[in-house]
Design a protein around this motif. Sequence first.
Motif, short mmCIF file in Angstrom:
data_model
loop_
_atom_site.label_atom_id
_atom_site.label_comp_id
_atom_site.label_asym_id
_atom_site.label_seq_id
_atom_site.Cartn_x
_atom_site.Cartn_y
_atom_site.Cartn_z
N MET A 185 0.85 -1.19 0.00
CA MET A 185 0.00 0.00 0.00
C MET A 185 0.89 1.24 0.00
SD MET A 185 -3.29 0.83 0.10
CE MET A 185 -4.07 -0.65 0.76
N TYR A 186 0.56 2.19 -0.88
CA TYR A 186 1.33 3.43 -0.90
C TYR A 186 1.25 4.11 0.47
CZ TYR A 186 1.17 2.99 -6.00
OH TYR A 186 1.31 2.54 -7.30
N PRO A 187 2.34 4.73 0.91
CA PRO A 187 2.36 5.28 2.28
C PRO A 187 1.27 6.30 2.54
CG PRO A 187 4.28 6.02 1.00
CD PRO A 187 3.64 4.91 0.23
N TRP A 188 0.90 7.10 1.55
CA TRP A 188 -0.14 8.12 1.76
C TRP A 188 -1.55 7.52 1.79
CZ3 TRP A 188 2.98 7.67 -2.50
CH2 TRP A 188 2.37 7.28 -3.70
N LEU A 189 -1.67 6.22 1.48
CA LEU A 189 -2.98 5.57 1.49
C LEU A 189 -3.16 4.66 2.71
CD1 LEU A 189 -3.53 4.54 -2.25
CD2 LEU A 189 -4.54 6.47 -1.02
N ARG A 190 -2.11 4.47 3.51
CA ARG A 190 -2.22 3.53 4.63
C ARG A 190 -3.29 3.96 5.63
NH1 ARG A 190 4.29 3.28 5.01
NH2 ARG A 190 4.63 1.87 3.24
N LYS A 191 -3.31 5.25 5.95
CA LYS A 191 -4.33 5.74 6.88
C LYS A 191 -5.73 5.56 6.30
CE LYS A 191 -5.84 9.86 9.42
NZ LYS A 191 -5.56 11.30 9.68
N GLU A 192 -5.86 5.81 5.00
CA GLU A 192 -7.17 5.66 4.34
C GLU A 192 -7.62 4.20 4.41
OE1 GLU A 192 -8.25 8.63 3.71
OE2 GLU A 192 -6.22 9.29 4.19
N TRP A 193 -6.68 3.27 4.19
CA TRP A 193 -7.01 1.85 4.25
C TRP A 193 -7.43 1.44 5.66
CZ3 TRP A 193 -8.99 -2.23 2.63
CH2 TRP A 193 -8.68 -3.50 3.14
N LEU A 194 -6.73 1.93 6.67
CA LEU A 194 -7.09 1.59 8.04
C LEU A 194 -8.47 2.13 8.40
CD1 LEU A 194 -3.68 2.19 9.90
CD2 LEU A 194 -4.75 0.00 9.32
N ASN A 195 -8.81 3.31 7.90
CA ASN A 195 -10.14 3.88 8.15
C ASN A 195 -11.22 3.02 7.50
OD1 ASN A 195 -9.07 6.03 9.58
ND2 ASN A 195 -9.05 7.41 7.82
N LEU A 196 -10.98 2.59 6.26
CA LEU A 196 -11.96 1.74 5.57
C LEU A 196 -12.05 0.37 6.22
CD1 LEU A 196 -11.11 2.67 1.87
CD2 LEU A 196 -13.28 3.10 3.03
N LEU A 197 -10.92 -0.15 6.66
CA LEU A 197 -10.92 -1.45 7.31
C LEU A 197 -11.71 -1.41 8.62
CD1 LEU A 197 -9.84 -4.33 7.14
CD2 LEU A 197 -7.79 -3.56 8.33
N GLU A 198 -11.61 -0.30 9.34
CA GLU A 198 -12.37 -0.14 10.58
C GLU A 198 -13.87 -0.16 10.29
OE1 GLU A 198 -12.86 -0.06 14.56
OE2 GLU A 198 -10.95 -0.22 13.48
N VAL A 199 -14.27 0.48 9.20
CA VAL A 199 -15.69 0.47 8.81
C VAL A 199 -16.13 -0.95 8.48
CG1 VAL A 199 -17.33 1.26 7.06
CG2 VAL A 199 -15.64 2.85 7.97
N ALA A 200 -15.27 -1.68 7.76
CA ALA A 200 -15.60 -3.05 7.39
C ALA A 200 -15.72 -3.94 8.62
CB ALA A 200 -14.54 -3.59 6.43
N ARG A 201 -14.79 -3.79 9.56
CA ARG A 201 -14.82 -4.60 10.77
C ARG A 201 -16.08 -4.35 11.59
NH1 ARG A 201 -8.49 -3.42 12.22
NH2 ARG A 201 -7.59 -5.29 11.23
N ALA A 202 -16.58 -3.12 11.52
CA ALA A 202 -17.79 -2.77 12.27
C ALA A 202 -19.07 -3.22 11.54
CB ALA A 202 -17.84 -1.26 12.50
N GLY A 203 -18.90 -3.84 10.36
CA GLY A 203 -20.06 -4.32 9.61
C GLY A 203 -20.84 -3.23 8.92
N ARG A 204 -20.18 -2.09 8.66
CA ARG A 204 -20.88 -0.96 8.04
C ARG A 204 -20.38 -0.67 6.63
NH1 ARG A 204 -19.29 3.32 10.18
NH2 ARG A 204 -17.80 2.62 11.75
N LEU A 205 -19.77 -1.68 6.00
CA LEU A 205 -19.20 -1.45 4.68
C LEU A 205 -20.27 -1.22 3.62
CD1 LEU A 205 -16.40 -1.24 3.40
CD2 LEU A 205 -16.56 -3.66 2.78
N GLY A 206 -21.40 -1.93 3.76
CA GLY A 206 -22.46 -1.76 2.78
C GLY A 206 -22.12 -2.44 1.47
#
Length: 315
Positions: free
Chosen positions: A1-22
Amino acid sequence: MYPWLRKEWLNLLEVARAGRLGHAWLLLGDEGLGKEQLADALAQRHLCQQHIDDQACGHCHACQLFSKGNHPDLGRIGVEGKSIGIDPVREICRRLGESAQLGRGKVVIIEGAERMTEAAANALLKTLEEPAGDSLILLLASQSSRLLPTILSRCNKHLCPIPPESVTLRWLEEQGISATPSQVRICRGAPLRVRQYLEEGGDAQRRELLSSLCRLPEEPSRLAALASSINGDLERHLQWLQLLLADALKVQAGCPAAQLNMPDLADPVGELARQCSTERLLDAQQGLLAIREHCQPGQLTNPMIHLHQWLCRWL
């Protein structure tokens, strides 16, 4: 993952883990940020057969097929040509309606989603309203304003921001590429666009094109050739022209060369600022904005006509 996208990926992963990915996401961000990596990571996670820490394992049969680009439950529409027509969208929606071959749901990735024609967007809309089974639709776009409001309203949205200049410069250095802050600004801060710009010799092309514009009043016979050059990569070249005019306005306002977007062109920019009134420079800027608006992908217009008219006014 590109370094500037790591935070974005972690944010999306948190949404997915919470079952709110849709079932539908719109990943927004400038071209050259690598949004495709985020889409691929989400898609692989969705299709993986045995998650590790709720991420794709990278080893199961589904992940192996994914890494080879052969996963039967993944559909992708890339950016080819100026627009995305209705046929590929209909086909990918039809595939979404079928049963998943590996039993882990289905994923569709549409790159450059803003390039969809109105008919294509409407074809996708029905699928967004009634997604089939465990499906995930990922749209990638750089201009949300060109998407139908009905498409926007049915997607979760995630904005990928431009990274700080220091992050971009450090990453380029790690790739063995020497860049300047000015070159990063010329490419609007998108790291992958800076790399492509430098690898393709964009700096020399930019200086030649903009110098040709500055010389046009003395060489009017070159108008047709200059219009053709600008049209060769319209989006990028229009942005260069806008930066040139902005720098001339900065010079007129008394800004030093260090504050210019393109300090390597300080001499021709200074001459431009002396030759043209502020009103003329502002009028030229408005003309470039109009060309950009008229020549968006998918619109039936001839950019050369607009470029000729703009350059004739410039003369």
